[in-house]
Design an enzyme around this catalytic site. Structure first.
Site, PDB file in Angstrom:
ATOM      1  N   TYR A  81     -17.327   7.188  30.338  1.00  0.00           N
ATOM      2  CA  TYR A  81     -17.370   6.170  29.289  1.00  0.00           C
ATOM      3  C   TYR A  81     -16.603   4.947  29.781  1.00  0.00           C
ATOM      4  CZ  TYR A  81     -17.073   4.539  24.380  1.00  0.00           C
ATOM      5  OH  TYR A  81     -17.179   3.846  23.194  1.00  0.00           O
ATOM      6  N   GLN A  94     -15.522   1.585  29.252  1.00  0.00           N
ATOM      7  CA  GLN A  94     -15.308   0.469  28.327  1.00  0.00           C
ATOM      8  C   GLN A  94     -14.115  -0.378  28.767  1.00  0.00           C
ATOM      9  OE1 GLN A  94     -15.775   0.908  23.927  1.00  0.00           O
ATOM     10  NE2 GLN A  94     -13.599   0.448  23.865  1.00  0.00           N
ATOM     11  N   SER A 117      -7.539  -2.806  24.161  1.00  0.00           N
ATOM     12  CA  SER A 117      -7.711  -2.760  22.699  1.00  0.00           C
ATOM     13  C   SER A 117      -8.681  -3.823  22.200  1.00  0.00           C
ATOM     14  CB  SER A 117      -6.355  -2.950  22.011  1.00  0.00           C
ATOM     15  OG  SER A 117      -5.490  -1.889  22.353  1.00  0.00           O
ATOM     16  N   GLY A 142     -11.932   8.074  32.749  1.00  0.00           N
ATOM     17  CA  GLY A 142     -11.780   9.378  33.385  1.00  0.00           C
ATOM     18  C   GLY A 142     -13.110   9.861  33.934  1.00  0.00           C
ATOM     19  N   ARG A 191      18.379  31.765  24.288  1.00  0.00           N
ATOM     20  CA  ARG A 191      19.571  31.084  24.800  1.00  0.00           C
ATOM     21  C   ARG A 191      20.765  31.335  23.878  1.00  0.00           C
ATOM     22  NH1 ARG A 191      21.316  28.980  29.625  1.00  0.00           N
ATOM     23  NH2 ARG A 191      22.278  26.919  29.450  1.00  0.00           N
ATOM     24  N   GLN A 245      20.452  22.491  15.821  1.00  0.00           N
ATOM     25  CA  GLN A 245      19.208  22.874  16.490  1.00  0.00           C
ATOM     26  C   GLN A 245      18.083  23.016  15.468  1.00  0.00           C
ATOM     27  OE1 GLN A 245      19.223  22.992  19.737  1.00  0.00           O
ATOM     28  NE2 GLN A 245      17.578  24.274  20.526  1.00  0.00           N
ATOM     29  N   ARG A 284      16.596  19.751  14.101  1.00  0.00           N
ATOM     30  CA  ARG A 284      15.744  19.024  15.049  1.00  0.00           C
ATOM     31  C   ARG A 284      14.438  19.774  15.317  1.00  0.00           C
ATOM     32  NH1 ARG A 284      19.585  18.803  19.975  1.00  0.00           N
ATOM     33  NH2 ARG A 284      17.916  17.582  20.981  1.00  0.00           N
ATOM     34  N   THR A 319      -2.188   5.699  23.789  1.00  0.00           N
ATOM     35  CA  THR A 319      -2.824   4.451  24.218  1.00  0.00           C
ATOM     36  C   THR A 319      -4.346   4.535  24.194  1.00  0.00           C
ATOM     37  OG1 THR A 319      -0.922   4.079  25.667  1.00  0.00           O
ATOM     38  CG2 THR A 319      -2.864   2.728  26.055  1.00  0.00           C
ATOM     39  N   GLU A 362      -8.219   5.389  23.264  1.00  0.00           N
ATOM     40  CA  GLU A 362      -8.942   5.363  21.978  1.00  0.00           C
ATOM     41  C   GLU A 362      -8.207   4.536  20.927  1.00  0.00           C
ATOM     42  OE1 GLU A 362     -12.141   6.337  21.321  1.00  0.00           O
ATOM     43  OE2 GLU A 362     -11.956   6.381  23.492  1.00  0.00           O
TER      44      GLU A 362
END
Length: 664
Positions: free
Chosen positions: A135, A137, A144, A177, A310, A330, A333, A422, A424
């Site tokens: 593709y 483009q 963009s 790609g 751990r 922990q 997050r 980034t 699409e």
């Protein structure tokens, strides 16, 4: 001897039916069975080995990728896999490859934008992989801004051909790609020039390489753009550069589903509405959102399992140290990321339904939902990919120093995933597109035009601008309707405020440029509301299995309240909640973390990822981390010799003080 399972005790703590949760995650029993079967098929095949991938040179990595792609195609044919099974096989092989663009972009674009004759001609060859497509483009100078593309397709009425040309260096196609070394054909987007007029950007099917010896055809310069971020990762993909020097193609290789050029050179819109191209866009974006949940869940699975293995500090009287997962820092997050993985999964499922719905509407010439669908898919692509990229990096940090090792699987996962922010559509550009839609919706509120779908809450903006949250105790935040109204009020107020501020500018475009940051934040608020509302809809379904629904309710509350905590300034500034209510939400969040804790390992087990797919020593199902880390270290090529190459030339002279000093 039976292998030890270091997570066995954690798994015994689970308060829900893990097998049923696997089905919920997969979307259906059938989807789960297909996914499970194909994942094991890939994991057991030595050709699909990937543990040495990050140590390969670029050339060796690319050849390894071609070998895997060919073997995957061979297995698909031998086993007569269905389209869904074949797609799953490529997914679990887990290596970016030219077929991703062939199946994911080239074929859908021909289906969505080609006319019937073109589909009959090109799709059978593409499905059998007698041709391989990409593709094309994006250009060196434009990504963009698609309308700014410079490649030209000029119609020559004398020969009934289009002349494809790259008039400038910046018009070189850059990034597609599969283009660099493999694709035989490309879907090239170029400015259509007919009868002396520029008709804007259209798609053209162009053959790039000979089907006999794979050499580029006359007038075509094509190659790979070079190494990309990380080891292994996206370097298995041959992202390419392409230039045209007056390359001629037949007129019927312009995609003519929506518009066409006649033999005489007249540009015409076809009977098929132009809006049909949106179908392809929705398909691609729903796939990206689904991929976000997969990448995020993978990182969370690794970090959760390793956090349970751990141990650091907290030893009493010589006893074991504290599991890292038991520290609140922990949990605060990690657990919101676990909840996000489920949230993105469910909104991705809904997007699949939306794609089916919009396709049916387009075929019936019903375009009423298109602006909302465009804004919704653009926003979800932006928010889920940005959140996932940040989350993978956070999971690496949650694994401490060992997370930085290539064998943890996290550095490569991060490197392979971040381009999604980034491609699409750049994520900030997409948010600004959503913001334009929101501003238009606000401007029409007094016109009697009722907002629909994910924007329907704007129809109640008068109430939402006045409402005050009724939370008095921490547990009040467990009510979905309370959470939903808070998110609706925040989104509505941020959009309305932006619209009012825009009106202070004599020039709307100038205002939009100046307020871009506020507008992007309003767009994020709107999209987060969509994700929250779709999670609530999931909870309203009949969900079987002991304790499964209860765990999903906890995950929902963690997702929503962690967002509220993160964006507390927005919620308080918009007046819908007070600082005290924000503190109560935080109090409830701490209690919810304690409820997730005994179920954490089982909740990531429900993703049903094989050790092969996870590709992580830290995330192993059996938790046998340290012996395997030690084992992996000795596999590094540096350890093939005890004395390193270069010792005699460089290190020995230093040690023996034999360095010759040059005289000036």
């Amino acid at each position: 001897m039976e292998a030890l399972d270091y997570h066995a005790e954690e798994r015994r703590k689970a308060e829900f039916d893990v097998e049923e949760m696997k089905i919920v995650w997969a979307g259906s029993r059938q989807a789960y069975e297909i996914s499970d079967r194909v994942a094991r098929l890939v994991a057991s095949d030595p050709v699909f080995r990937k543990d040495n991938r990050t140590m390969l040179s670029r050339k060796d990595l690319f050849k390894d990728t071609l070998r895997k792609a060919a073997h995957a195609w061979k297995r698909i044919i031998e086993l007569r896999l269905s389209e869904e099974e074949a797609s799953k096989l490529r997914f679990f092989v887990d290596q970016p490859v030219f077929t991703d663009l062939h199946w994911g972009m080239f074929i859908p674009a021909i289906k969505g934008q080609g006319n019937e004759e073109q589909q009959q001609k090109w799709l059978p060859m593409a499905y059998k992989m007698q041709i391989i497509g990409c593709y094309a483009q994006t250009e060196l100078g434009h990504g963009s801004n698609v309308q700014g593309l410079e490649t030209t397709a000029t119609f020559d009425p004398e020969t009934d051909e289009f002349v494809i040309h790259s008039p400038t260096l910046t018009s070189s196609k850059w990034w597609p790609g599969g283009l660099g070394k493999v694709s035989t054909h490309a879907l090239v987007y170029a400015r259509l020039i007919a009868d002396g007029q520029d008709h804007g950007v259209h798609g053209f099917i162009v053959q790039l390489r000979s089907l006999d010896d794979h050499l580029p055809l006359p007038g075509i310069t094509v190659g790979d753009i070079g190494m990309k971020f990380g080891s292994g990762a996206y370097n298995s993909m041959d992202n390419g550069v392409l230039r045209f020097d007056h390359v001629r193609i037949p007129r019927d290789q312009m995609l003519m589903g929506v518009s066409q050029v006649t033999r005489e050179g007249k540009y015409m819109q076809s009977d098929v509405p132009r809006q049909l191209v949106y179908g392809t866009m929705v398909y691609v974006r729903q796939k990206i959102v689904a991929d976000a949940s997969c990448a995020l869940s993978r990182a969370v699975c690794i970090a959760t399992r390793y956090s349970a293995v751990r141990r650091q500090f907290g030893s009493h009287n010589g006893g074991p140290e504290t599991q890292v997962i038991d520290y609140k820092t922990q949990q605060s997050r990690l657990f919101p990321l676990l909840a996000s993985a489920y949230a993105f999964r469910f909104v991705g499922e809904w997007l699949k339904w939306l794609y089916t719905d919009v396709t049916q509407r387009l075929q019936a010439n019903d375009f009423s939902t298109l602006p909302e669908v465009h804004a919704c898919t653009a926003g979800l692509k932006s928010v889920t990919t940005s959140a996932t990229a940040d989350a993978i990096e956070e999971c690496r940090k949650l694994c401490g120093g060992h997370g930085y090792l290539s064998s943890s699987g996290l550095p490569e996962l991060f490197a392979v995933y971040v381009p999604a922010c980034t491609y699409e559509g750049d994520n900030v550009v997409l948010l600004l597109q959503v913001a334009r839609f929101l501003m238009k919706t606000v401007s029409q509120l007094g016109s009697g035009k009722k907002p629909v779908g994910t924007i329907a809450y704007m129809g109640r903006s008068e109430h939402l601008l006045q409402c005050r949250c009724e939370v008095e105790r921490a547990e009040d935040w467990l009510k979905p309707n309370v959470i939903l109204e808070a998110f609706e009020a925040r989104a509505a107020r941020m959009s309305v405020t932006c619209a009012k501020n825009l009106n202070n500018f004599p020039n709307q475009e100038e205002g939009f440029a100046q307020l871009a940051t506020d507008l992007a934040e309003a767009a994020v608020a709107h999209v987060q509301l969509i994700i929250v509302s779709k999670f609530i809809e999931k909870l309203e379904e009949d969900i079987p299995g002991k304790g499964v629904k209860r765990q999903l309710e906890i995950l929902f509350n963690v997702y929503a309240l962690s967002l509220l905590h993160k964006h507390l300034g927005d919620f308080v500034a918009s007046g819908c909640i007070t600082p005290k209510q924000g503190a109560l939400a935080n109090e409830q969040l701490r209690l919810l973390y304690s409820q997730i804790r005994p179920n954490a390992i089982a909740l990531v087990d429900a993703f049903n990822y094989t050790d092969h797919y996870l590709g992580s020593v830290l995330g192993r199902y059996d938790g046998n981390v340290y012996p395997k880390l030690y084992e992996e270290a000795w596999k590094d090529p540096l350890n093939e010799t005890v004395v390193p190459d270069g010792y005699h030339e460089y290190i020995r002279p230093i040690l023996k003080q034999h360095i010759r000093v040059a005289r000036l």
